[in-house]
Design a protein around this motif. Structure first.
Motif, PDB file in Angstrom:
ATOM      1  N   ASP A  13       0.843  -1.189   0.000  1.00 48.12           N
ATOM      2  CA  ASP A  13       0.000   0.000   0.000  1.00 48.12           C
ATOM      3  C   ASP A  13       0.878   1.238   0.000  1.00 48.12           C
ATOM      4  O   ASP A  13       1.933   1.264   0.641  1.00 48.12           O
ATOM      5  CB  ASP A  13      -0.895   0.016   1.238  1.00 48.12           C
ATOM      6  CG  ASP A  13      -1.903  -1.112   1.240  1.00 48.12           C
ATOM      7  OD1 ASP A  13      -2.305  -1.548   0.147  1.00 48.12           O
ATOM      8  OD2 ASP A  13      -2.287  -1.565   2.330  1.00 48.12           O
ATOM      9  N   HIS A  14       0.428   2.259  -0.709  1.00 46.44           N
ATOM     10  CA  HIS A  14       1.108   3.549  -0.731  1.00 46.44           C
ATOM     11  C   HIS A  14       0.030   4.620  -0.658  1.00 46.44           C
ATOM     12  O   HIS A  14      -1.064   4.457  -1.205  1.00 46.44           O
ATOM     13  CB  HIS A  14       1.929   3.723  -2.014  1.00 46.44           C
ATOM     14  CG  HIS A  14       2.648   5.026  -2.053  1.00 46.44           C
ATOM     15  ND1 HIS A  14       3.767   5.282  -1.301  1.00 46.44           N
ATOM     16  CD2 HIS A  14       2.368   6.170  -2.713  1.00 46.44           C
ATOM     17  CE1 HIS A  14       4.158   6.524  -1.510  1.00 46.44           C
ATOM     18  NE2 HIS A  14       3.329   7.080  -2.369  1.00 46.44           N
ATOM     19  N   GLY A  15       0.321   5.716   0.021  1.00 40.41           N
ATOM     20  CA  GLY A  15      -0.656   6.789   0.137  1.00 40.41           C
ATOM     21  C   GLY A  15      -0.031   8.153  -0.025  1.00 40.41           C
ATOM     22  O   GLY A  15       1.182   8.320   0.143  1.00 40.41           O
ATOM     23  N   ILE A  16      -0.872   9.121  -0.365  1.00 38.61           N
ATOM     24  CA  ILE A  16      -0.449  10.515  -0.469  1.00 38.61           C
ATOM     25  C   ILE A  16      -1.390  11.358   0.385  1.00 38.61           C
ATOM     26  O   ILE A  16      -2.615  11.270   0.242  1.00 38.61           O
ATOM     27  CB  ILE A  16      -0.481  11.012  -1.929  1.00 38.61           C
ATOM     28  CG1 ILE A  16       0.526  10.218  -2.770  1.00 38.61           C
ATOM     29  CG2 ILE A  16      -0.182  12.516  -2.001  1.00 38.61           C
ATOM     30  CD1 ILE A  16       0.533  10.565  -4.240  1.00 38.61           C
ATOM     31  N   ASP A  17      -0.801  12.135   1.275  1.00 32.12           N
ATOM     32  CA  ASP A  17      -1.562  13.060   2.109  1.00 32.12           C
ATOM     33  C   ASP A  17      -1.627  14.399   1.377  1.00 32.12           C
ATOM     34  O   ASP A  17      -0.615  15.069   1.195  1.00 32.12           O
ATOM     35  CB  ASP A  17      -0.870  13.220   3.463  1.00 32.12           C
ATOM     36  CG  ASP A  17      -1.622  14.156   4.390  1.00 32.12           C
ATOM     37  OD1 ASP A  17      -2.620  14.794   3.971  1.00 32.12           O
ATOM     38  OD2 ASP A  17      -1.205  14.269   5.552  1.00 32.12           O
ATOM     39  N   TRP A  18      -2.817  14.768   0.925  1.00 33.40           N
ATOM     40  CA  TRP A  18      -3.005  15.977   0.137  1.00 33.40           C
ATOM     41  C   TRP A  18      -3.364  17.193   0.993  1.00 33.40           C
ATOM     42  O   TRP A  18      -3.545  18.289   0.466  1.00 33.40           O
ATOM     43  CB  TRP A  18      -4.124  15.750  -0.887  1.00 33.40           C
ATOM     44  CG  TRP A  18      -3.738  14.813  -1.973  1.00 33.40           C
ATOM     45  CD1 TRP A  18      -3.909  13.452  -1.993  1.00 33.40           C
ATOM     46  CD2 TRP A  18      -3.092  15.146  -3.196  1.00 33.40           C
ATOM     47  NE1 TRP A  18      -3.410  12.932  -3.153  1.00 33.40           N
ATOM     48  CE2 TRP A  18      -2.910  13.943  -3.914  1.00 33.40           C
ATOM     49  CE3 TRP A  18      -2.645  16.331  -3.759  1.00 33.40           C
ATOM     50  CZ2 TRP A  18      -2.303  13.910  -5.166  1.00 33.40           C
ATOM     51  CZ3 TRP A  18      -2.050  16.302  -5.015  1.00 33.40           C
ATOM     52  CH2 TRP A  18      -1.881  15.092  -5.699  1.00 33.40           C
ATOM     53  N   SER A  19      -3.479  17.049   2.306  1.00 33.85           N
ATOM     54  CA  SER A  19      -4.011  18.118   3.159  1.00 33.85           C
ATOM     55  C   SER A  19      -3.264  19.442   3.024  1.00 33.85           C
ATOM     56  O   SER A  19      -3.883  20.506   3.090  1.00 33.85           O
ATOM     57  CB  SER A  19      -4.052  17.663   4.616  1.00 33.85           C
ATOM     58  OG  SER A  19      -2.763  17.329   5.080  1.00 33.85           O
ATOM     59  N   ALA A  20      -1.964  19.417   2.829  1.00 38.91           N
ATOM     60  CA  ALA A  20      -1.188  20.655   2.708  1.00 38.91           C
ATOM     61  C   ALA A  20      -1.397  21.362   1.368  1.00 38.91           C
ATOM     62  O   ALA A  20      -1.000  22.511   1.200  1.00 38.91           O
ATOM     63  CB  ALA A  20       0.297  20.361   2.898  1.00 38.91           C
ATOM     64  N   HIS A  21      -2.034  20.688   0.420  1.00 37.99           N
ATOM     65  CA  HIS A  21      -2.180  21.231  -0.937  1.00 37.99           C
ATOM     66  C   HIS A  21      -3.623  21.596  -1.298  1.00 37.99           C
ATOM     67  O   HIS A  21      -3.873  22.049  -2.407  1.00 37.99           O
ATOM     68  CB  HIS A  21      -1.668  20.206  -1.952  1.00 37.99           C
ATOM     69  CG  HIS A  21      -0.298  19.703  -1.645  1.00 37.99           C
ATOM     70  ND1 HIS A  21       0.839  20.438  -1.891  1.00 37.99           N
ATOM     71  CD2 HIS A  21       0.117  18.549  -1.073  1.00 37.99           C
ATOM     72  CE1 HIS A  21       1.896  19.760  -1.506  1.00 37.99           C
ATOM     73  NE2 HIS A  21       1.485  18.604  -1.001  1.00 37.99           N
TER      74      HIS A  21
END
Length: 92
Positions: A13-21
Motif C-alpha cells: 500500500d502507498h498513500g499521499i496526504d493531500w491536506s497541505a495542498h
C-alpha cells in the motif's frame, strides 16, 4: 519525486496526504497510473480516497525496473493536481 524499493512478489500500500495542498478543497476523484505499462510490470490492484488522503495497492513488477506511480486528483472546485513516486523492483 521519492524512490521506494518493492519486492517483485509483494503487494504493498502507498498513500499521499493531500491536506497541505488543498486550501479548503476536498478530493472529488482520484486516478492512479503506472509508467511504463508492460507485461508483468507494476500494476494497480485497488485505490481509495480517505478524507484528505488517497491510497493505492500495487503489485508485481519486473526485477531491476523503475516504475513511476502517479496520482492525479480532481478537487471539489474542479482543479486538477498530480503527484508521482518512483518504485524500483528488487528481489528482497
Amino acid at each position: 519525486m521519492s524512490l521506494y524499493l518493492k519486492d517483485a512478489d509483494s503487494s504493498i500500500d502507498h498513500g499521499i496526504d493531500w491536506s497541505a495542498h488543498l486550501a479548503g478543497q476536498s478530493i472529488a476523484a482520484s486516478l492512479w497510473s503506472v509508467a511504463p505499462v508492460e507485461a508483468g510490470g507494476l500494476s494497480v490492484e485497488a485505490s481509495a480516497i480517505e478524507g484528505l488522503r488517497t491510497s493505492v495497492r500495487v503489485s508485481g513488477g519486473l526485477i531491476g525496473r523503475l516504475y513511476r506511480l502517479t496520482n492525479r486528483v480532481t478537487l471539489s472546485d474542479g482543479q486538477v493536481d498530480a503527484r508521482s513516486v518512483t518504485f524500483r523492483v528488487e528481489e528482497c
